[in-house]
Write an enzyme that holds these catalytic residues in place. Structure first.
Site, PDB file in Angstrom:
ATOM      1  N   SER A   1      38.899  34.650  39.980  1.00  0.00           N
ATOM      2  CA  SER A   1      39.282  35.882  40.669  1.00  0.00           C
ATOM      3  C   SER A   1      39.382  35.637  42.167  1.00  0.00           C
ATOM      4  O   SER A   1      38.460  35.100  42.776  1.00  0.00           O
ATOM      5  CB  SER A   1      38.250  36.980  40.398  1.00  0.00           C
ATOM      6  OG  SER A   1      38.318  37.416  39.066  1.00  0.00           O
TER       7      SER A   1
ATOM      8  N   ASP B   1      44.699  44.433  44.129  1.00  0.00           N
ATOM      9  CA  ASP B   1      43.348  43.866  44.033  1.00  0.00           C
ATOM     10  C   ASP B   1      43.114  42.817  45.121  1.00  0.00           C
ATOM     11  O   ASP B   1      43.140  41.616  44.867  1.00  0.00           O
ATOM     12  CB  ASP B   1      43.154  43.262  42.640  1.00  0.00           C
ATOM     13  CG  ASP B   1      41.689  43.063  42.284  1.00  0.00           C
ATOM     14  OD1 ASP B   1      40.842  43.114  43.201  1.00  0.00           O
ATOM     15  OD2 ASP B   1      41.388  42.858  41.094  1.00  0.00           O
TER      16      ASP B   1
ATOM     17  N   HIS C   1      37.909  43.375  43.786  1.00  0.00           N
ATOM     18  CA  HIS C   1      36.722  43.430  42.925  1.00  0.00           C
ATOM     19  C   HIS C   1      35.721  42.339  43.276  1.00  0.00           C
ATOM     20  O   HIS C   1      34.544  42.448  42.931  1.00  0.00           O
ATOM     21  CB  HIS C   1      37.106  43.408  41.436  1.00  0.00           C
ATOM     22  CG  HIS C   1      37.568  42.103  40.887  1.00  0.00           C
ATOM     23  ND1 HIS C   1      38.898  41.795  40.712  1.00  0.00           N
ATOM     24  CD2 HIS C   1      36.882  41.036  40.420  1.00  0.00           C
ATOM     25  CE1 HIS C   1      39.012  40.601  40.163  1.00  0.00           C
ATOM     26  NE2 HIS C   1      37.801  40.117  39.988  1.00  0.00           N
TER      27      HIS C   1
END
Length: 715
Positions: free
Chosen positions: A650, A223, A87
């Protein structure tokens, strides 16, 4: 590089005890030897503080980068291979994708360096050093200044510090406030802007679970995405050039296949974006009742408008995939914040601390400075509760309709163009705006842009109070039909189509520019956004909040021993840890990891969120996992730690006690969504994709063994 001389100023950090508890805390690397090293080693760290952060020697911090300003990544090979979340790379990958070569949907692995693709705009930032400049910064301000005067003085001093440490532009220097402007530190960085796309799994791996599983546990999302940093032939930062070479990394992370067990030591280095752990009870009440509900409603309005067009056309879906994902992420986050702050009675906990602070503040020796702090904060929030909702309706209008804030900037540039006598300057302005608008046109779909503009403007007009007179007149004139208004505006504006802009530039005039309907809306809305509160009201709040934070620290009422996150490099450490069992996490007691088998239980062929490659099923049936299997005989996909992270973390590397990569942080859990405001030791978790699953996806599933072969693998 000049040797850094640390400031020997009296600071909060130097007054702390030498042992700090783990789990909670986003710690400065500069202070971990004094504050954290002993505790970390007791819990399983096998490195020294010097091996994590060193100014003059290579250390772990040299392998950690901020990725494109909003995420974290790590260097995992001698040749500058970078790994981050799927992402985080989403926008860059979407920008490189076309309907014919849909890397986002189908995945991609470069077969060699020549196939590594340069996105339109992407950079990584390396942290070089930091130092304390609190005494210097605070020496230029005094208590009689207004907040504007104070900030102007601070900005002037910041510029001097930046100039002194940039070495003629070699480095980016940022001076940042901490503890609400009670301390200041400067940070030196080096940016590399030739970063190329190496590979990613298909979207139904990288986004498996979609919005439904976002913030949830158990999780099975692959991810991750992979890039590479390039430099000039001398190893220096350089813009993209086919002559650039892969970076020769000063430091890179080794990757371990040994896996994790519950209670194993785990640490994370990354760039957490923002927390609000020093806020008052009034702030919590305002967000729960006013600010966050408006954000949730406005986000959903934009998402619905966007999705209606994305569902009809694959090309449109590609254009809006990244924007939609960002909206959806914050939509669920804000709703989760409302639920968690309410469930944990966070405002009540803050009020209890404020009662203790009030006793201290009203002591004779403290009353002059701190006696009015709590009442000043209460007054501010009473006066701004509705404004918090108005602000978020307006903010989400800007996020939904990007052309509005962009148009405001174009008007300023075009005014310069119209008044310039320099042909060279005029040509530069024209080319710059044309380039930016071309990017907007290529990433946008006009019918969708009209609906996004209309629907979020209508929501603002219907729900906000004290709206500008111009917006009220539009609402009345069009009987609330903002889509009709938007269609007319977009047809007339010089900014909404390439043809309109070129027609204007063929015969530019100040009258046409000032009467442009998008430009007019932009002026009105941006003026409202920045001037909704009086300077006196804002001044009073900033002074009161700064004193509140200082007083909470001086009084020892607050148990928080670290500054709020602000996109500077931090360390958090703790351990691999299950969540307390409940129905939400499948009522499993030892639930600290998920497996390929439990992922297959979620599989729904053809589903938008829970589909997966058919090859996955075939490989599972053949048990084709090789060396990436756990010693328990299963393929682990994700696991949990109790590290303290937030947005910006992230893509952060999760490391074991030897500093070896065991996974990538990619999410938090909804049970602890209040974590930006208060750390919940029982429920706070970081969701991590297991590095063995990542390598299996690259090597065995993706057929890109050559990429794994670059890494140093610990068996």
């Amino acid at each position: 590089m000049r040797k850094l001389i640390f400031s020997l100023v009296t600071s909060f950090f130097l007054l702390l005890p030498s042992v700090i508890r783990a789990d909670e805390g986003m710690w400065f690397l500069m202070f971990i030897k004094r504050l954290n090293e002993r505790d970390m080693q007791k819990k399983g760290l096998q490195l020294t503080a010097e091996e994590i952060y060193s100014i003059n020697n290579n250390s772990l911090k040299n392998a950690i980068v901020q990725f494109n300003g909003g995420c974290t990544a790590s260097i995992i090979s001698p040749d500058g291979l970078v790994i981050t979340n799927h992402h985080c790379g989403y926008g860059a990958i979407a920008g490189l994708s076309t309907p014919e070569h849909n890397y986002l949907k189908d995945g991609y692995w470069a077969k060699d360096r020549s196939q590594e693709l340069p996105p339109k705009s992407l950079y990584v930032r390396f942290f070089v050093r930091m130092d304390n400049v609190t005494d210097r910064m605070l020496s230029v301000v005094n208590s009689s200044m207004s907040e504007k005067e104070r900030q102007d003085a601070l900005n002037r001093e910041m510029e001097k510090i930046q100039k002194e440490n940039s070495e003629g532009g070699k480095y980016v220097v940022s001076v940042r406030p901490f503890f609400q402007g009670n301390e200041y530190y400067y940070f030196v960085y080096q940016d590399f802007k030739d970063v190329r796309f190496v590979g990613t799994p298909p979207e139904n791996v990288g986004k498996f679970g979609g919005d439904t599983d976002n913030w949830e546990w158990p999780r099975h999302t692959g991810d991750f995405s992979v890039f590479r940093v390039y430099t000039d032939k001398d190893g220096n930062p350089a813009p993209y050039s086919p002559n650039n070479i892969p970076m020769k990394a000063k430091k890179y992370l080794n990757v371990t296949l040994k896996g994790v067990q519950e209670n194993d030591f785990a640490m994370i280095l990354g760039y957490p974006g923002r927390t609000n752990r020093w806020v008052s009870s009034h702030w919590v009440d305002q967000q729960v009742k006013y600010g966050y509900p408006a954000w949730v409603e406005a986000s959903k309005t934009a998402m619905d408008a966007m999705k209606a067009h994305m569902d009809k056309d694959k090309a449109v879906r590609l254009k809006y995939a990244s924007r939609y994902a960002s909206l959806a992420n914050y939509w669920k986050n804000r709703q989760g914040m409302i639920d968690a702050l309410t469930a944990h009675k966070t405002a009540d906990l803050k009020r209890a601390a404020e009662k203790k602070f009030a006793v201290w503040a009203n002591k004779p020796e403290n009353k002059a400075e701190y006696g009015n702090v709590l009442s000043d904060l209460a007054t501010y929030f009473e006066k701004t509760n509705q404004e918090a909702a108005n602000h978020n309706y307006l903010l989400l209008f800007f996020r939904a309709s990007r052309i509005v804030p962009q148009a405001n900037g174009y008007v300023k540039q075009l005014n310069t163009y119209l008044n310039s006598s320099s042909d060279q300057e005029k040509q530069q302005i024209r080319e710059r705006i044309a380039k930016e608008l071309d990017a907007y046109y290529s990433e946008s779909y006009l019918p969708a842009e009209i609906d996004l503009f209309a629907d979020n403007l209508k929501l603002y007009a219907d729900k906000a109070t004290d709206i500008p007179q111009e917006i009220a007149q539009i609402k009345s004139q069009y009987n609330g039909d903002f889509r009709k208004f938007a269609a007319e505006v977009f047809a007339r504006s010089i900014f909404t189509t390439k043809e309109n802009f070129e027609n204007f530039m063929n015969n530019p005039s100040s009258d046409a520019l000032q009467s442009d309907p998008i430009a007019q809306i932009a002026r009105v809305m941006i003026d409202k956004y920045y001037n909704s509160q009086s300077e006196a009201l804002k001044d009073g709040y900033e002074k009161a909040f700064r004193k509140y934070v200082k007083g909470m620290r001086d009084s020892k009422v607050s148990l928080i021993l670290y500054p709020d996150a602000n996109s500077t490099l931090r360390l958090t450490y703790g351990s691999v840890k299950s969540l307390p069992k409940d129905k939400r996490n499948h009522d499993v007691k030892r639930n600290y990891y998920t497996t390929f088998k439990t992922m297959l239980e979620k599989y729904k062929p053809g589903d938008a969120e829970f589909d997966m490659p058919k090859k996955f099923v075939e490989m599972y049936e053949k048990k084709d996992f090789g060396r990436y299997l756990d010693k328990d005989g299963t393929m682990h996909v994700c696991f949990l730690t109790n590290n303290d992270i937030t947005g910006g973390n992230s893509g952060s590397p999760v490391m074991n006690g030897k500093g070896e990569l065991i996974g990538l942080a990619f999410d938090g859990n909804i049970e602890a969504m209040a974590g930006d405001v208060i750390f919940d030791k029982k429920l706070q978790r970081t969701i991590v994709v297991d590095i063995r699953y990542v390598l299996w996806c690259i090597d065995t599933f993706g057929g890109a063994k050559h990429i794994v072969d670059e890494m140093t693998i610990i068996q």
